[in-house]
Design a protein around this motif. Structure first.
Motif, PDB file in Angstrom:
ATOM      1  N   TYR A 189       1.056  -1.316   0.483  1.00 35.98           N
ATOM      2  CA  TYR A 189      -0.253   0.425   0.109  1.00 35.98           C
ATOM      3  C   TYR A 189       1.397   1.356   0.128  1.00 35.98           C
ATOM      4  N   ASN A 190       0.594   2.352  -1.111  1.00 36.51           N
ATOM      5  CA  ASN A 190       1.367   3.507  -0.838  1.00 36.51           C
ATOM      6  C   ASN A 190       0.183   4.520  -0.570  1.00 36.51           C
ATOM      7  N   ILE A 191       0.560   4.784   0.423  1.00 32.23           N
ATOM      8  CA  ILE A 191      -0.080   6.608   0.967  1.00 32.23           C
ATOM      9  C   ILE A 191       0.359   8.013   0.816  1.00 32.23           C
ATOM     10  N   LEU A 192      -0.570   8.673   0.900  1.00 37.66           N
ATOM     11  CA  LEU A 192      -0.239   9.649   0.732  1.00 37.66           C
ATOM     12  C   LEU A 192      -1.247  10.681   1.371  1.00 37.66           C
ATOM     13  N   GLY A 193      -0.396  11.962   2.037  1.00 37.03           N
ATOM     14  CA  GLY A 193      -2.348  12.943   3.396  1.00 37.03           C
ATOM     15  C   GLY A 193      -0.976  13.455   3.327  1.00 37.03           C
ATOM     16  N   LEU A 194      -2.117  14.396   4.356  1.00 38.97           N
ATOM     17  CA  LEU A 194      -1.608  15.702   5.341  1.00 38.97           C
ATOM     18  C   LEU A 194      -1.736  15.403   6.423  1.00 38.97           C
ATOM     19  N   GLU A 195      -1.210  15.919   7.145  1.00 41.03           N
ATOM     20  CA  GLU A 195      -0.924  16.389   8.228  1.00 41.03           C
ATOM     21  C   GLU A 195      -1.247  17.738   9.154  1.00 41.03           C
ATOM     22  N   ILE A 196      -1.789  18.003   9.829  1.00 43.13           N
ATOM     23  CA  ILE A 196      -2.262  18.633  10.699  1.00 43.13           C
ATOM     24  C   ILE A 196      -2.226  18.369  12.508  1.00 43.13           C
ATOM     25  N   GLY A 197      -1.264  18.986  12.789  1.00 40.99           N
ATOM     26  CA  GLY A 197      -1.244  18.632  14.211  1.00 40.99           C
ATOM     27  C   GLY A 197      -1.101  20.142  15.290  1.00 40.99           C
ATOM     28  N   PHE A 198      -1.178  19.601  16.720  1.00 38.59           N
ATOM     29  CA  PHE A 198      -0.818  20.537  17.213  1.00 38.59           C
ATOM     30  C   PHE A 198      -0.238  19.732  18.680  1.00 38.59           C
ATOM     31  N   SER A 199       0.575  21.010  19.242  1.00 37.60           N
ATOM     32  CA  SER A 199       1.193  20.142  20.154  1.00 37.60           C
ATOM     33  C   SER A 199       1.898  21.350  21.911  1.00 37.60           C
ATOM     34  N   TYR A 200       1.710  20.389  22.583  1.00 39.88           N
ATOM     35  CA  TYR A 200       1.676  21.943  23.869  1.00 39.88           C
ATOM     36  C   TYR A 200       2.620  21.476  24.532  1.00 39.88           C
ATOM     37  N   PHE A 201       4.211  21.645  25.156  1.00 36.81           N
ATOM     38  CA  PHE A 201       4.673  21.598  26.082  1.00 36.81           C
ATOM     39  C   PHE A 201       4.602  21.962  27.381  1.00 36.81           C
ATOM     40  N   ILE A 202       4.935  20.751  28.358  1.00 39.07           N
ATOM     41  CA  ILE A 202       3.675  21.372  29.501  1.00 39.07           C
ATOM     42  C   ILE A 202       4.901  21.433  30.620  1.00 39.07           C
TER      43      ILE A 202
END
Length: 101
Positions: A88-101
């Motif tokens: 399987y070949n997968i092409l995707g978009l990534e959206i993320g949020f990170s918060y440092f504690i």
């Protein structure tokens, strides 16, 4: 009906390059293996290998937090140990949020 089960383990390396005070270019490469308990039309039952590459931008949006937007490409196959091995070949978009504690 037997459910698909996938167990996987991956190791990844992430590299960030600062472009401006609040913007970074981010690239990630990951490799790993997994076990699938049911044959599909493209991959045989058993061990498979996973390769992923992603690239995107990380923006320092608020205090201790980042928003990420990028794209990725992935491939899953069993290195031709068993047939079928079309993978399987997968092409995707990534959206993320990170918060440092």
């Amino acid at each position: 009906m037997k459910k698909h089960k996938l167990i996987s383990f991956r190791i990844w390396i992430c590299y960030k390059k600062r472009i401006s005070k609040k913007l970074e270019l981010q690239g990630t490469i990951s490799l790993g293996f997994s076990y699938i308990n049911k044959r599909t039309e493209r991959v045989a039952k058993g061990f498979t290998f996973i390769e992923n590459f992603s690239i995107g931008f990380s923006h320092h949006s608020f205090k201790n937090s980042f928003i990420y937007f990028g794209t990725n490409f992935g491939h899953v196959s069993n290195l031709n140990f068993q047939l079928p091995n079309d993978g399987y070949n997968i092409l995707g978009l990534e959206i993320g949020f990170s918060y440092f504690i």
